[in-house]
Design a protein around this motif. Structure first.
Motif, PDB file in Angstrom:
ATOM      1  N   UNK A  96       0.731  -1.101  -0.038  1.00  0.00           N
ATOM      2  CA  UNK A  96       0.030  -0.025   0.024  1.00  0.00           C
ATOM      3  C   UNK A  96       0.768   1.173   0.056  1.00  0.00           C
ATOM      4  N   UNK A  97       2.171   1.243   0.009  1.00  0.00           N
ATOM      5  CA  UNK A  97       2.854   2.545   0.404  1.00  0.00           C
ATOM      6  C   UNK A  97       4.076   2.500  -0.775  1.00  0.00           C
ATOM      7  N   UNK A  98       4.419   3.604  -0.714  1.00  0.00           N
ATOM      8  CA  UNK A  98       5.419   4.093  -1.821  1.00  0.00           C
ATOM      9  C   UNK A  98       6.735   4.399  -0.950  1.00  0.00           C
ATOM     10  N   UNK A  99       6.816   3.860   0.125  1.00  0.00           N
ATOM     11  CA  UNK A  99       8.082   4.252   0.886  1.00  0.00           C
ATOM     12  C   UNK A  99       7.839   3.831   2.540  1.00  0.00           C
ATOM     13  N   UNK A 100       8.905   3.756   3.130  1.00  0.00           N
ATOM     14  CA  UNK A 100       8.791   3.488   4.616  1.00  0.00           C
ATOM     15  C   UNK A 100       9.483   4.618   5.382  1.00  0.00           C
ATOM     16  N   UNK A 101       8.715   5.042   6.511  1.00  0.00           N
ATOM     17  CA  UNK A 101       9.234   6.324   7.292  1.00  0.00           C
ATOM     18  C   UNK A 101       9.184   5.750   8.734  1.00  0.00           C
ATOM     19  N   UNK A 102      10.287   5.591   9.171  1.00  0.00           N
ATOM     20  CA  UNK A 102      10.506   5.217  10.723  1.00  0.00           C
ATOM     21  C   UNK A 102      10.728   6.223  11.708  1.00  0.00           C
ATOM     22  N   UNK A 103       9.756   6.217  12.650  1.00  0.00           N
ATOM     23  CA  UNK A 103       9.756   7.280  13.777  1.00  0.00           C
ATOM     24  C   UNK A 103      10.256   6.481  15.231  1.00  0.00           C
ATOM     25  N   UNK A 104      10.624   7.011  16.286  1.00  0.00           N
ATOM     26  CA  UNK A 104      10.909   6.163  17.406  1.00  0.00           C
ATOM     27  C   UNK A 104       9.972   5.110  17.732  1.00  0.00           C
ATOM     28  N   UNK A 105      10.515   4.038  18.219  1.00  0.00           N
ATOM     29  CA  UNK A 105       9.479   2.862  18.392  1.00  0.00           C
ATOM     30  C   UNK A 105      10.327   2.022  19.298  1.00  0.00           C
ATOM     31  N   UNK A 106       9.792   0.774  19.565  1.00  0.00           N
ATOM     32  CA  UNK A 106      10.443  -0.448  20.239  1.00  0.00           C
ATOM     33  C   UNK A 106      10.534  -1.602  19.103  1.00  0.00           C
ATOM     34  N   UNK A 107      10.508  -2.755  19.853  1.00  0.00           N
ATOM     35  CA  UNK A 107      10.624  -4.008  19.205  1.00  0.00           C
ATOM     36  C   UNK A 107       9.978  -4.091  17.812  1.00  0.00           C
ATOM     37  N   UNK A 108       8.583  -3.974  18.036  1.00  0.00           N
ATOM     38  CA  UNK A 108       7.804  -3.939  16.689  1.00  0.00           C
ATOM     39  C   UNK A 108       8.501  -3.140  15.704  1.00  0.00           C
ATOM     40  N   UNK A 109       8.648  -1.811  16.034  1.00  0.00           N
ATOM     41  CA  UNK A 109       8.911  -0.890  14.898  1.00  0.00           C
ATOM     42  C   UNK A 109      10.474  -1.624  14.426  1.00  0.00           C
ATOM     43  N   UNK A 110      11.266  -1.823  15.114  1.00  0.00           N
ATOM     44  CA  UNK A 110      12.528  -2.653  14.773  1.00  0.00           C
ATOM     45  C   UNK A 110      12.459  -3.562  13.902  1.00  0.00           C
ATOM     46  N   UNK A 111      11.721  -4.532  14.276  1.00  0.00           N
ATOM     47  CA  UNK A 111      11.190  -5.573  13.229  1.00  0.00           C
ATOM     48  C   UNK A 111      10.635  -5.131  11.765  1.00  0.00           C
ATOM     49  N   UNK A 112       9.721  -4.195  11.777  1.00  0.00           N
ATOM     50  CA  UNK A 112       9.368  -3.676  10.785  1.00  0.00           C
ATOM     51  C   UNK A 112      10.276  -2.825   9.881  1.00  0.00           C
ATOM     52  N   UNK A 113      11.370  -1.926  10.488  1.00  0.00           N
ATOM     53  CA  UNK A 113      12.399  -1.546   9.905  1.00  0.00           C
ATOM     54  C   UNK A 113      13.471  -2.517   9.294  1.00  0.00           C
ATOM     55  N   UNK A 114      13.791  -3.427   9.900  1.00  0.00           N
ATOM     56  CA  UNK A 114      14.767  -4.249   9.494  1.00  0.00           C
ATOM     57  C   UNK A 114      14.229  -5.291   8.329  1.00  0.00           C
ATOM     58  N   UNK A 115      12.651  -5.512   8.259  1.00  0.00           N
ATOM     59  CA  UNK A 115      12.256  -6.315   7.397  1.00  0.00           C
ATOM     60  C   UNK A 115      12.155  -5.417   5.928  1.00  0.00           C
ATOM     61  N   UNK A 116      11.898  -4.223   6.025  1.00  0.00           N
ATOM     62  CA  UNK A 116      11.974  -3.403   4.876  1.00  0.00           C
ATOM     63  C   UNK A 116      13.309  -3.044   4.296  1.00  0.00           C
ATOM     64  N   UNK A 117      14.303  -3.182   5.171  1.00  0.00           N
ATOM     65  CA  UNK A 117      15.739  -3.048   4.760  1.00  0.00           C
ATOM     66  C   UNK A 117      15.993  -4.181   3.934  1.00  0.00           C
ATOM     67  N   UNK A 118      15.783  -5.386   4.847  1.00  0.00           N
ATOM     68  CA  UNK A 118      15.879  -6.803   3.988  1.00  0.00           C
ATOM     69  C   UNK A 118      15.474  -7.126   2.976  1.00  0.00           C
ATOM     70  N   UNK A 119      13.995  -6.595   2.679  1.00  0.00           N
ATOM     71  CA  UNK A 119      13.380  -7.106   1.495  1.00  0.00           C
ATOM     72  C   UNK A 119      13.751  -5.950   0.399  1.00  0.00           C
ATOM     73  N   UNK A 120      14.598  -4.741   0.763  1.00  0.00           N
ATOM     74  CA  UNK A 120      14.884  -4.047  -0.260  1.00  0.00           C
ATOM     75  C   UNK A 120      16.361  -4.636  -0.859  1.00  0.00           C
TER      76      UNK A 120
END
Length: 192
Positions: A96-120
């Motif tokens: 649904x998105x054209x990119x990923x914007x990461x704000x401060x967060x915890x473990x779930x945010x880290x999971x989402x960030x690293x998956x976006x990086x890994x998938x790239x």
């Protein structure tokens, strides 16, 4: 960029700057005509960004797993999609998105960030991944990412996947200018 998946915490830290940051980002994205795709909850930074974006007339899509609907107090004041699993949630963010914007967060945010990086890296998407490093929140993570690259665990071609800035407008400018990297699946196996 018409829509960004925004990854951030569902918690409310004691320091009020974090909630204010989320509100400012939501308002700014709506003002720039950028829709928000987020975790679908009403609590913490997630709720603050969604509420501010909606209040500013922005498009807000929430994606929440069925098991978290009551636990995270699902936000029915947005275009809410309930999915079965976290895997489906993250796939929807990417779709649904054209990119990923990461704000401060915890473990779930880290999971989402690293998956976006890994998938790239793997070539599952060619979208920008940006970290809003407000208050230096991600200084340690960015240093660790540099360390992984220095040791050789992040290929030179992939060292620029994560874009990080302390100011939203500068980060969005970089994300708009994003050029997809050469993913692993298109690299010569002899150079991996």
């Amino acid at each position: 960029m018409k829509r960004l998946a925004v990854y951030c915490g569902s918690a409310t830290p004691a320091d009020p700057r974090y909630i204010e940051l989320a509100r400012e980002v939501g308002t700014s994205l709506a003002g720039q005509g950028i829709g928000v795709v987020y975790g679908g909850g009403r609590l913490g930074l997630m709720g603050a960004i969604a509420g501010a974006a909606r209040a500013a007339g922005g498009d807000v899509i929430g994606v929440i797993p069925e098991a978290l609907v009551s636990r995270e107090v699902a936000n029915y004041d947005c275009d809410l999609t309930i999915v079965a699993t976290m895997h489906e949630r993250k796939a929807a963010f990417t779709r649904l998105s054209d990119g990923f914007l990461v704000l401060p967060g915890g473990v779930g945010t880290m999971d989402e960030l690293w998956e976006a990086v890994s998938w790239a890296q793997l070539g599952y998407h060619g979208k920008p991944v940006g970290i809003l490093n407000a208050f230096g929140f991600y200084d340690g993570l960015l240093e660790f990412n540099r360390h992984m690259a220095e040791v050789g665990f992040v290929r030179p071609a992939h060292q620029g996947i994560i874009m990080a800035e302390r100011e939203l407008d500068l980060l969005l400018t970089r994300m708009r200018a994003h050029e997809p990297i050469t993913p692993i699946v298109k690299m010569n196996p002899d150079t991996l």
